[in-house]
Design an enzyme around this catalytic site. Structure first.
Site, short mmCIF file in Angstrom:
data_model
loop_
_atom_site.label_atom_id
_atom_site.label_comp_id
_atom_site.label_asym_id
_atom_site.label_seq_id
_atom_site.Cartn_x
_atom_site.Cartn_y
_atom_site.Cartn_z
N ASP A 241 0.88 -1.16 0.00
CA ASP A 241 0.00 0.00 0.00
C ASP A 241 0.93 1.22 0.00
OD1 ASP A 241 -1.38 1.80 2.64
OD2 ASP A 241 -2.25 1.77 0.63
N ASP B 135 -1.67 -0.51 5.73
CA ASP B 135 -1.94 0.01 7.06
C ASP B 135 -3.33 0.56 7.26
OD1 ASP B 135 -1.27 3.46 7.44
OD2 ASP B 135 -1.67 2.39 5.56
#
Lengths: 67, 722
Positions: free
Chosen positions: B436, B617
Site C-alpha cells: 500500500d 496500514d
C-alpha cells in the site's frame, strides 16, 4: 525396603499438593494474561498526566492562538 | 466524545454489583492498561482489570447502573476507544480450550515426573537385585498414578480421535490414543502377571510431550482475532435521527434508507448517504487512505466509516447499514477469513501420511510374530504395542510448535509481532509482494518541504494561524517552526482555510481560491499545498509532501534482488502513486483504488497462482489483507487493520518486511529438518521394536532424546543474524 511403602506415598502426596496448587492457580485465572502480569510488577503508581487537549476544533471552540 | 450507551451489555453478578466487559482499542503497551485501571479505580467499590493479552477491560461497580458513563469518560478522554463485548460470543471458547489443555499438561507432567521417580529404580536394575516384591510395588504405584493421569490428560486426543473415527476417517490422534490406551492396558496386565516390564512411564511421557506441542500450538492460534467481527463491533452504537418533532437516538440496525441523520463534529458517520446541510471536512482515511480530509457540502456523498471533523452535518441516508460500503468490506473480510481456514499446514499433511503407516507397521508386527515367529498372542501383542509406542510422534508433535515459539520470540525482539500460527509458513511460501502507499511506503504524515526558501516572517505568521487547527497540513506547518508565535484570534472555515487579523491586516491561510488565486492547480503537480495571503494578496506557497520512509528504496531494491515480484496499490490519485513508484523503482503501480478494488486485484493475482504478501496500514487495506496469502501491517495502523494482518511490525522503517521473510524461510527450513530428525529417529527405533528388543527404558530414552534433539535444533534459530 519396607520403608518404601511409607516413602513412596509420602512423595506422591507432596507431589499431589503441587498439582492441586497448579489447578487452583489455573482456575483463578493466573495464566490468562501472561503479558499483563509480567508487566504489572514493573508498574509504578505515578501521578497521571492530564488528558490531551480535545481533538476537535469547532467554530464554537475558537481560542486565542498562543504557543 | 461521549460514552456510548452500553447499558444493554451490563450484567449483574452474584454480589449485586454491575459488570461490563469492553474491548479496548488504542493501547500501545502494558502501561496504557495500568493507566486505564488507575483511572477507573479512583473510587472505592469499583474494580477494573485490563487483560493486556486480550485487550479487554473488565469493570465492576456498585450502586447506580448509569454510573458507567462517569467512570468511563476519563478513559475516552485519553483517546482510547471502547466497544462492548457480548459475553456469549466473546471467544471464551478459545480460552476454555487453552485452560483445559494446560490442566491436562500439568497433570501429565505431574504423572510423568512421579512415575519416572519410581522408574529410575526399575531401569537401573532388574528384579533379581531388587526382589520381586519391590518391583511389583513399584509397578503398582506407577499404575496408580498412570491410569487416572492417562484417562484425564488423554482427553484432548481421545475426543479428537473419536470425532475422526465416527466420520470414518483417521487423524494423527488415533494412533496416539491407541498407543496410550494400549500401553496402559498392557502394562496393567503385565503387572498382574508379575512380568518384568511395564510401560506406564512411556504412556504418560508420550502424553506429556505431545501436550506441550499442542498447548503451544493452541496458544499461538489464540492471539489472532476475527478482524471482521472487531470492525462490526466498532460500528455498534446509536445514531441521531432527525424527526419532525426533534431528534431521536436510534440503534444502527434500525437505520433505513431515507432517514435523516445528524452527525456532530467529531462523530463517526454511520451510514452511506448524501449531505443535505452543512459544510465540513471529513476524515476519509478509513476508506481511502488519503492523508488529507475531504471537504463535503450539500450534495456530496459520504460513507459509513468516515469521521466528521469540523462542523455538524445533516445527512440523508442512501443505504442502510447493511448495504453500505463498509458492510461490503466487512463481508469481504468474513468470506476471506473463512477461506483462509482451508489452508492445510505442512505438519497436518505429514500427519495424514503418517497415520496409516503407523497402523500398518503395528498390525504387521503383530501378525508377523504370531504367524511367522510362532509367538504367543500375548507376546505378539506386546511387541505390536511397543511398536505403536515407539512410532508415536512425540518429536513430530514438537517439531513445528517449538520452532514457531522460538521464531516468534526472535521476531518479537526485532519489533515484529506474529499473530497467527501459520503466518511463518505462509511467509516462507510468498513469491509476490504488494505494498500500500500511504502509511506503508510513506510515513502517512505530511511534511513541509520548501521551508528553506521561506522568509522567517512568513513561516511565523503561517504557524501562528495554524497553531490551533487540527488539519494535518496545519500541524505539519507548526512542526516545521520552532519559536514564539503571535497570539491571534483565528477563525476556521471548513474546507477553505484559516482567517485572522493582525495589526490591521487580514490574513488567510488555506486553499488556493481562499487566498485569492483563481488558477487551478496543474493535474500533474501532485504536491500538497496551502497559501498565505495578506489583505487578499497571495504571499507565500507552502509545499508539503508525504515523506517516503527512509529505507523504502533500499528495501524495495533488496526484495527485487531476492526475486520477489513487487506491486503497489494505492487509494491516492494515480499521478501521485506513479510518481512514488518511479522514485522507488516499482513498475506495477495502480492508483485510485478503493477497498473493494484492492481486494479484487489481489484476488486476481492469487487466482493466477501467485502467493501474495500484502503490506498495508489503512482500513481500506483490511479487505485485501484478509484475502492475501499472508499479510503484514505497521503498528501505526488502526487496530482493525492490525487484527486483519498476520504480522504487525513496529517502527518507521520498511526493513521488518525483508527481515520477516528471511526468518520465515529459515524457520521453515528448521521445521523440515525437525521432521527429518523425528522421522529418522523412528526409522532407527522401529526395527528395534519390531524385533522385540524394546524395553521401557529404551522407549523412554528414545522419546526423550528425540524430543530434546528437535528442541535443540529449533534453538538454532537464535543463531540467525538479521
Amino acid at each position: 525396603m519396607d520403608v518404601l511403602l511409607l516413602l513412596i506415598p509420602l512423595a506422591l502426596f507432596l507431589g499431589f499438593i503441587g498439582l492441586a496448587a497448579f489447578y487452583w492457580s489455573l482456575k483463578s485465572g493466573q495464566f490468562d494474561d501472561p503479558e499483563g502480569n509480567a508487566a504489572r510488577i514493573l508498574h509504578d503508581d505515578l501521578p497521571l498526566a492530564p488528558p490531551p487537549k480535545p481533538s476537535l476544533k469547532t467554530d464554537e471552540n475558537e481560542k486565542a492562538g498562543v504557543s | 466524545m461521549q460514552v456510548p450507551d452500553f447499558s444493554s451489555y451490563i450484567t449483574r453478578d452474584a454480589q449485586g454489583a454491575h459488570r461490563l466487559l469492553l474491548a479496548v482499542e488504542g493501547m500501545r503497551c502494558a502501561s496504557c492498561a495500568f493507566m486505564i485501571e488507575h483511572l477507573l479505580q479512583k473510587e472505592s467499590g469499583v474494580e477494573a482489570r485490563v487483560n493486556v493479552t486480550e485487550k479487554r477491560l473488565s469493570l465492576s461497580w456498585k450502586g447506580e447502573k448509569e454510573h458507567f458513563r462517569t467512570l468511563l469518560q476519563p478513559v475516552l478522554d485519553h483517546g482510547y476507544q471502547l466497544a462492548p463485548i457480548d459475553e456469549s460470543n466473546s471467544g471464551d471458547q478459545q480460552k476454555k480450550e487453552e485452560r483445559f489443555l494446560l490442566l491436562c499438561l500439568g497433570v501429565a507432567g505431574f504423572a510423568t515426573g512421579n512415575i519416572m521417580l519410581l522408574s529410575v529404580g526399575l531401569w537401573s536394575t532388574d528384579s533379581a537385585a531388587m526382589g520381586l516384591a519391590t518391583r511389583d510395588v513399584l509397578h503398582w504405584f506407577s499404575a496408580l498414578i498412570a491410569l487416572p493421569a492417562v484417562l484425564f490428560s488423554g482427553q484432548p486426543f481421545f475426543r479428537s480421535a473419536f470425532a475422526a473415527l465416527s466420520k470414518g476417517r483417521t487423524n494423527m490422534d488415533v494412533p496416539i490414543s491407541l498407543a496410550v490406551v494400549l500401553s496402559g492396558a498392557m502394562s496393567i496386565v503385565q503387572t498382574t502377571h508379575h512380568a518384568e516390564h511395564a510401560y506406564f512411564d512411556s504412556g504418560v511421557m508420550l502424553l506429556f510431550f505431545l501436550l506441550i506441542g499442542r498447548y503451544l500450538d493452541v496458544r499461538m492460534r489464540g492471539v489472532a482475532r476475527s478482524a471482521a467481527r472487531d470492525l462490526l463491533s466498532m460500528m455498534t452504537g446509536f445514531a441521531t435521527v432527525l424527526k419532525e418533532n426533534g431528534t431521536e437516538q436510534i440503534p444502527l440496525k434500525d437505520i433505513r434508507e431515507g432517514m435523516v441523520l445528524q452527525v456532530a463534529a467529531g462523530e463517526k458517520i454511520m451510514a452511506d448517504g448524501l449531505v443535505r446541510e452543512g459544510l465540513s471536512d471529513v476524515d476519509t482515511a478509513l476508506l481511502t487512505g488519503e492523508t488529507l480530509p475531504q471537504t463535503v457540502r450539500p450534495g456530496s456523498s459520504v460513507f459509513a466509516g468516515m469521521i466528521n471533523l469540523s462542523a455538524p452535518l445533516t445527512i440523508t441516508v442512501s443505504a442502510a447499514r447493511n448495504e453500505s460500503l463498509l458492510s461490503e468490506i466487512i463481508r469481504l473480510m468474513e468470506k476471506a477469513e473463512q477461506g483462509q481456514a482451508r489452508y492445510v499446514r505442512l505438519a497436518d499433511r505429514i500427519a495424514r501420511a503418517y497415520t496409516p503407516v503407523v497402523h500398518v507397521l503395528a498390525l504387521s508386527s503383530f501378525l508377523g510374530w504370531l504367524l511367522l515367529g510362532h509367538a504367543s498372542w500375548q507376546d505378539a501383542l506386546l511387541i505390536a504395542i511397543s511398536v505403536l509406542i515407539i512410532t508415536c510422534p512425540c518429536a513430530l508433535g514438537l517439531a513445528v510448535p517449538v520452532v514457531q515459539v522460538l521464531a516468534t520470540g526472535w521476531l518479537f525482539r526485532k519489533g515484529i509481532l506474529v499473530k497467527t500460527a501459520d503466518a511463518l509458513e505462509r511467509l516462507a511460501g510468498a513469491d509476490t509482494i504488494v505494498f500500500d502507499k500511504t502509511g506503508t511506503l510513506t510515513r502517512g504524515r505530511p511534511r513541509l518541504v520548501n521551508g528553506t526558501v521561506l522568509s522567517e516572517g512568513a513561516l511565523k505568521m503561517a504557524a501562528s494561524l495554524a497553531a490551533q487547527s487540527k488539519h494535518p497540513l496545519s500541524q505539519a506547518l507548526c512542526a516545521a517552526y520552532d519559536g514564539p508565535l503571535y497570539a491571534l484570534s483565528v477563525q476556521e472555515r471548513a474546507g477553505e482555510g484559516l482567517e485572522a487579523r493582525y495589526e490591521g491586516q487580514s490574513l488567510r491561510l488555506g486553499k488556493r481560491d481562499f487566498c485569492g488565486i483563481s488558477q487551478a492547480q496543474d493535474r500533474d503537480d501532485a504536491a500538497m499545498e496551502i497559501w498565505l495571503a495578506q489583505d487578499g494578496q497571495p504571499q507565500q506557497r507552502f509545499v508539503f509532501e508525504d515523506e517516503v520512509k527512509e529505507d523504502a528504496a533500499t528495501t524495495i531494491a533488496a526484495l527485487k534482488k531476492s526475486g520477489y515480484a513487487l506491486h503497489m496499490f494505492s487509494g491516492d490519485r494515480d499521478e501521485v502513486a506513479r510518481q512514488l513508484g518511479a522514485q522507488l523503482g516499482l513498475v506495477h503501480v495502480k492508483g485510485g483504488m478503493n477497498p473493494k478494488a484492492k481486494h479484487d486485484a489481489l484476488a486476481e493475482l492469487q487466482a493466477q497462482g501467485r502467493k501474495v504478501l500484502y503490506v498495508g496500514d489503512g482500513l481500506n487495506d483490511a479487505a485485501a489483507l484478509s484475502v492475501a496469502h499472508v499479510s503484514m501491517s505497521p503498528a501505526s495502523a488502526m487496530d482493525i487493520t492490525q487484527n486483519a494482518a498476520a504480522l504487525v511490525f513496529r517502527g518507521d522503517k520498511l526493513a521488518p518486511v525483508p527481515t520477516a521473510l528471511y526468518l520465515a524461510k529459515k524457520a521453515q527450513a528448521l521445521v523440515k529438518q525437525n521432521f527429518v530428525l523425528s522421522l529418522a529417529y523412528n526409522l532407527l527405533a522401529v526395527p528395534l521394536a519390531v524385533a522385540g528388543l524394546v524395553t521401557p527404558f529404551i522407549a523412554a530414552l528414545a522419546m526423550s532424546s528425540s524430543s530434546i534433539i528437535v528442541i535443540l535444533n529449533a534453538l538454532r534459530i537464535n543463531q540467525t543474524k538479521a
